[in-house]
Design a protein around this motif. Structure first.
Motif, PDB file in Angstrom:
ATOM      1  N   VAL A 110       0.831  -1.204   0.000  1.00  0.00           N
ATOM      2  CA  VAL A 110       0.000   0.000   0.000  1.00  0.00           C
ATOM      3  C   VAL A 110       0.865   1.254   0.000  1.00  0.00           C
ATOM      4  CG1 VAL A 110      -1.732   1.295   1.305  1.00  0.00           C
ATOM      5  CG2 VAL A 110      -1.890  -1.199   1.130  1.00  0.00           C
ATOM      6  N   ALA A 111       2.035   1.201   0.652  1.00  0.00           N
ATOM      7  CA  ALA A 111       2.913   2.375   0.732  1.00  0.00           C
ATOM      8  C   ALA A 111       3.440   2.790  -0.634  1.00  0.00           C
ATOM      9  CB  ALA A 111       4.074   2.095   1.680  1.00  0.00           C
ATOM     10  N   VAL A 112       3.422   1.869  -1.603  1.00  0.00           N
ATOM     11  CA  VAL A 112       3.878   2.214  -2.956  1.00  0.00           C
ATOM     12  C   VAL A 112       2.907   3.176  -3.624  1.00  0.00           C
ATOM     13  CG1 VAL A 112       4.421   1.270  -5.239  1.00  0.00           C
ATOM     14  CG2 VAL A 112       5.100   0.022  -3.188  1.00  0.00           C
ATOM     15  N   LEU A 113       1.621   3.086  -3.290  1.00  0.00           N
ATOM     16  CA  LEU A 113       0.592   3.855  -3.994  1.00  0.00           C
ATOM     17  C   LEU A 113       0.761   5.367  -3.837  1.00  0.00           C
ATOM     18  CD1 LEU A 113      -2.542   1.621  -3.301  1.00  0.00           C
ATOM     19  CD2 LEU A 113      -1.069   1.681  -5.331  1.00  0.00           C
ATOM     20  N   PRO A 114       0.902   5.921  -2.615  1.00  0.00           N
ATOM     21  CA  PRO A 114       1.069   7.383  -2.527  1.00  0.00           C
ATOM     22  C   PRO A 114       2.345   7.877  -3.192  1.00  0.00           C
ATOM     23  CG  PRO A 114       1.386   6.344  -0.385  1.00  0.00           C
ATOM     24  CD  PRO A 114       0.832   5.303  -1.277  1.00  0.00           C
ATOM     25  N   THR A 115       3.394   7.069  -3.144  1.00  0.00           N
ATOM     26  CA  THR A 115       4.635   7.473  -3.793  1.00  0.00           C
ATOM     27  C   THR A 115       4.462   7.514  -5.307  1.00  0.00           C
ATOM     28  OG1 THR A 115       5.823   6.351  -2.008  1.00  0.00           O
ATOM     29  CG2 THR A 115       7.104   7.016  -3.920  1.00  0.00           C
ATOM     30  N   LEU A 116       3.825   6.491  -5.860  1.00  0.00           N
ATOM     31  CA  LEU A 116       3.545   6.492  -7.305  1.00  0.00           C
ATOM     32  C   LEU A 116       2.595   7.618  -7.680  1.00  0.00           C
ATOM     33  CD1 LEU A 116       3.191   2.702  -8.254  1.00  0.00           C
ATOM     34  CD2 LEU A 116       4.971   4.297  -8.969  1.00  0.00           C
ATOM     35  N   LEU A 117       1.615   7.885  -6.813  1.00  0.00           N
ATOM     36  CA  LEU A 117       0.678   8.972  -7.084  1.00  0.00           C
ATOM     37  C   LEU A 117       1.397  10.311  -7.165  1.00  0.00           C
ATOM     38  CD1 LEU A 117      -2.226   9.982  -7.416  1.00  0.00           C
ATOM     39  CD2 LEU A 117      -2.365  10.129  -4.908  1.00  0.00           C
ATOM     40  N   MET A 118       2.332  10.544  -6.249  1.00  0.00           N
ATOM     41  CA  MET A 118       3.101  11.789  -6.297  1.00  0.00           C
ATOM     42  C   MET A 118       3.949  11.859  -7.560  1.00  0.00           C
ATOM     43  SD  MET A 118       5.745  13.466  -3.522  1.00  0.00           S
ATOM     44  CE  MET A 118       7.063  12.289  -3.799  1.00  0.00           C
ATOM     45  N   LEU A 326      11.037   1.914  -6.160  1.00  0.00           N
ATOM     46  CA  LEU A 326      12.156   1.544  -5.293  1.00  0.00           C
ATOM     47  C   LEU A 326      12.154   2.361  -4.010  1.00  0.00           C
ATOM     48  CD1 LEU A 326      14.775  -0.089  -4.918  1.00  0.00           C
ATOM     49  CD2 LEU A 326      15.991   1.745  -6.119  1.00  0.00           C
ATOM     50  N   GLY A 327      11.833   3.659  -4.114  1.00  0.00           N
ATOM     51  CA  GLY A 327      11.819   4.505  -2.932  1.00  0.00           C
ATOM     52  C   GLY A 327      10.736   4.130  -1.944  1.00  0.00           C
ATOM     53  N   ALA A 328       9.649   3.547  -2.425  1.00  0.00           N
ATOM     54  CA  ALA A 328       8.544   3.172  -1.539  1.00  0.00           C
ATOM     55  C   ALA A 328       8.781   1.850  -0.821  1.00  0.00           C
ATOM     56  CB  ALA A 328       7.241   3.095  -2.331  1.00  0.00           C
ATOM     57  N   THR A 329       9.799   1.106  -1.215  1.00  0.00           N
ATOM     58  CA  THR A 329      10.062  -0.204  -0.612  1.00  0.00           C
ATOM     59  C   THR A 329      11.034  -0.071   0.555  1.00  0.00           C
ATOM     60  OG1 THR A 329      11.936  -0.632  -2.089  1.00  0.00           O
ATOM     61  CG2 THR A 329       9.735  -1.284  -2.859  1.00  0.00           C
ATOM     62  N   PRO A 330      11.069  -1.052   1.445  1.00  0.00           N
ATOM     63  CA  PRO A 330      12.023  -1.010   2.562  1.00  0.00           C
ATOM     64  C   PRO A 330      13.473  -1.153   2.127  1.00  0.00           C
ATOM     65  CG  PRO A 330      10.201  -2.526   3.026  1.00  0.00           C
ATOM     66  CD  PRO A 330      10.112  -2.160   1.576  1.00  0.00           C
ATOM     67  N   LEU A 331      13.709  -1.456   0.850  1.00  0.00           N
ATOM     68  CA  LEU A 331      15.082  -1.582   0.377  1.00  0.00           C
ATOM     69  C   LEU A 331      15.846  -0.279   0.537  1.00  0.00           C
ATOM     70  CD1 LEU A 331      14.467  -3.647  -2.904  1.00  0.00           C
ATOM     71  CD2 LEU A 331      15.290  -4.487  -0.694  1.00  0.00           C
ATOM     72  N   VAL A 332      15.146   0.831   0.452  1.00  0.00           N
ATOM     73  CA  VAL A 332      15.768   2.150   0.623  1.00  0.00           C
ATOM     74  C   VAL A 332      15.185   2.769   1.885  1.00  0.00           C
ATOM     75  CG1 VAL A 332      16.227   4.387  -0.431  1.00  0.00           C
ATOM     76  CG2 VAL A 332      15.931   2.378  -1.882  1.00  0.00           C
TER      77      VAL A 332
END
Length: 473
Positions: A110-118, A326-332
């Motif tokens: 779910v955390a990927v969605l706001p980042t992609l939206l921005m 990539l920024g929305a994932t825990p990898l970063v």
């Protein structure tokens, strides 16, 4: 910085408004970092650069280019600029992803969605309106962010409660009397200035200003706004640690937000917390759209020069989407390490570029393109060697030098000294090669044609050292 810096940027010059459609973001006012770079091998000829008054990455608002398109220094600088802005944009995406995972409590998917939206939102309006719309949205985002900061400061002033027994005594580390504290006095100004020098997002605003007076006023207002907001965010985070609301178990990215949570953990459970999240998201969005315009300008004036603007837009879209995911994932998760990587790269390349910007004829003669390239390479190798020497092995040493040194002053100093030393050494070697020995045949001075007529060399250094006449047989 992208949004807050737009507070003072009024009115806009023709560079930001004269292009039609989305072309304004890629070609108009595309920031001239190299507008004053000169010297042998760093020519002041346009070589086909834009001459219609629009700025390109390798030129200023006066038109023309001060670097030959395709030259080594132009290519290297473009790579450093793209690396700097791409890492900064990834860090902005990672910040938003971390907030929604750790502060809001969203799952990884779910955390990927706001980042992609921005990402989609900023790409959409920058493609539609280019730099002009980006600057307008910067102003709006800056005004809203400042209002939110004032509201949050008022809330803290009214609702903050000290722990029972009063505020604890500050430790030595909290007072800043430590290696990290002393290092920050030197490392932060140097790294931030070098990163700004290699940011097309900033240079776009410089060349978009209507005149120098507007530029100076905008710089003062933007600097004041940035200073106030950065101090507020930093002080609130420090206050959270001092008051015991944030400790070793708290994500360092959430120190600021912990004071706006009702419970002991930094969670979104109050209206002030929501306002803090909105403020951070707005400032992140302002930085992202500025970086997107800068990347577009750099690509359109170098790699995709004379190509259709749609090709640049497609490439920027292809770069943004993976960075957002990539920024929305825990990898970063460690944003400071990302900024450190970009800062170390720019610090290592800053002394040669500053020397190349010197305007005196003597400096332009001595600081050649080869010397600038040697200086940048020396800076990279120097700080890498220092990290390896400190760590004892190559892998850990490279990580220490570029991503995990916590902005240690000695690593910043190693990059500066090795870069400056390398460029000065290259300048000295180049000067000796051109001038020594003075009484022997110098191929740069006497070039014999097929009819045995000597060609005079016009280089002032060669003429001074070797004489202006042809070689006597």
């Amino acid at each position: 910085g992208g949004g807050l810096g737009g507070l003072g940027g009024v009115p806009l010059g023709r560079a930001a408004t004269s292009s039609s459609g989305g072309g304004a973001g890629a070609e108009a006012a595309a920031g001239g970092l190299f507008a004053d770079v000169g010297g042998p091998g760093i020519d002041a000829e346009s070589d086909g650069a834009e001459s219609d008054g629009h700025s390109t990455m390798l030129g200023g608002r006066r038109g023309g280019s001060c670097l030959r398109p395709g030259s080594g220094i132009a290519a290297l600088s473009a790579v450093v600029i793209l690396l700097n802005m791409s890492i900064a944009m990834l860090a902005e995406y990672a910040t938003l992803g971390t907030l929604f995972r750790a502060f809001v409590g969203c799952s990884r998917d779910v955390a990927v969605l706001p980042t992609l939206l921005m990402a989609v939102l900023t790409i959409g309006y920058t493609m539609a309106g280019g730099l002009y719309v980006s600057i307008l949205t910067d102003r709006l985002q800056a005004i809203v962010s400042m209002v939110l900061v004032i509201i949050l400061a008022t809330f803290l002033g009214a609702a903050f409660l000290a722990p029972e027994g009063g505020m604890p005594e500050l430790t030595r580390a909290q007072k800043g009397f430590s290696y990290e504290g002393y290092s920050s006095l030197f490392s932060m100004p140097v790294s931030l200035m070098s990163a700004t020098l290699y940011s097309e997002a900033v240079w776009q605003r410089v060349w978009a200003a209507e005149d120098d007076k507007t530029l100076h006023r905008a710089a003062c207002v933007g600097a004041l706004a940035v200073s106030v907001v950065v101090f507020f965010f930093g002080f609130v985070g420090f206050l959270a640690v001092w008051a015991g609301r944030a400790g070793e178990g708290t994500d360092p990215n959430l120190y600021f937000f912990s004071l706006f949570s009702k419970g002991s953990e930094a969670r979104l459970d109050s209206v002030p917390g929501l306002m803090a999240l909105l403020c951070a998201a707005l400032m992140s969005e302002g930085a992202v759209d500025s970086l997107q315009n800068g990347i577009t300008a750099t690509l359109s004036s170098t790699l995709l020069k004379r190509k259709p603007l749609c090709a640049t837009r497609l490439l920027v879209l292809m770069v943004n989407v993976p960075l957002a995911v990539l920024g929305a994932t825990p990898l970063v998760s460690n944003v400071l390490s990302l900024f450190l990587l970009a800062n170390m790269s720019t610090v290592a390349c800053t002394p040669p570029l500053c020397l190349a910007l010197l305007r005196s004829p003597r400096a332009r003669e001595l600081v050649t393109e080869a010397a600038v390239l040697c200086g940048c390479l020396g800076g990279v190798l120097g700080v890498s060697a220092y990290g390896v020497a400190r760590a004892g092995n190559v892998r850990e040493g490279l990580l220490l030098a570029w991503m995990t040194n916590n902005y240690g002053f000695d690593y910043i100093l190693a990059a500066l000294l090795s870069s400056a030393g390398s460029v000065l050494l290259a300048v000295a070697i180049g000067h000796l090669c051109r001038c020594w020995p003075p009484c022997r045949f110098h191929p740069a001075r006497d070039i014999q044609l097929s009819d045995s007529r000597p060609v005079q060399n016009s280089c002032p250094t060669v003429q001074k050292c070797c004489g202006s006449g042809p070689r006597n047989s």
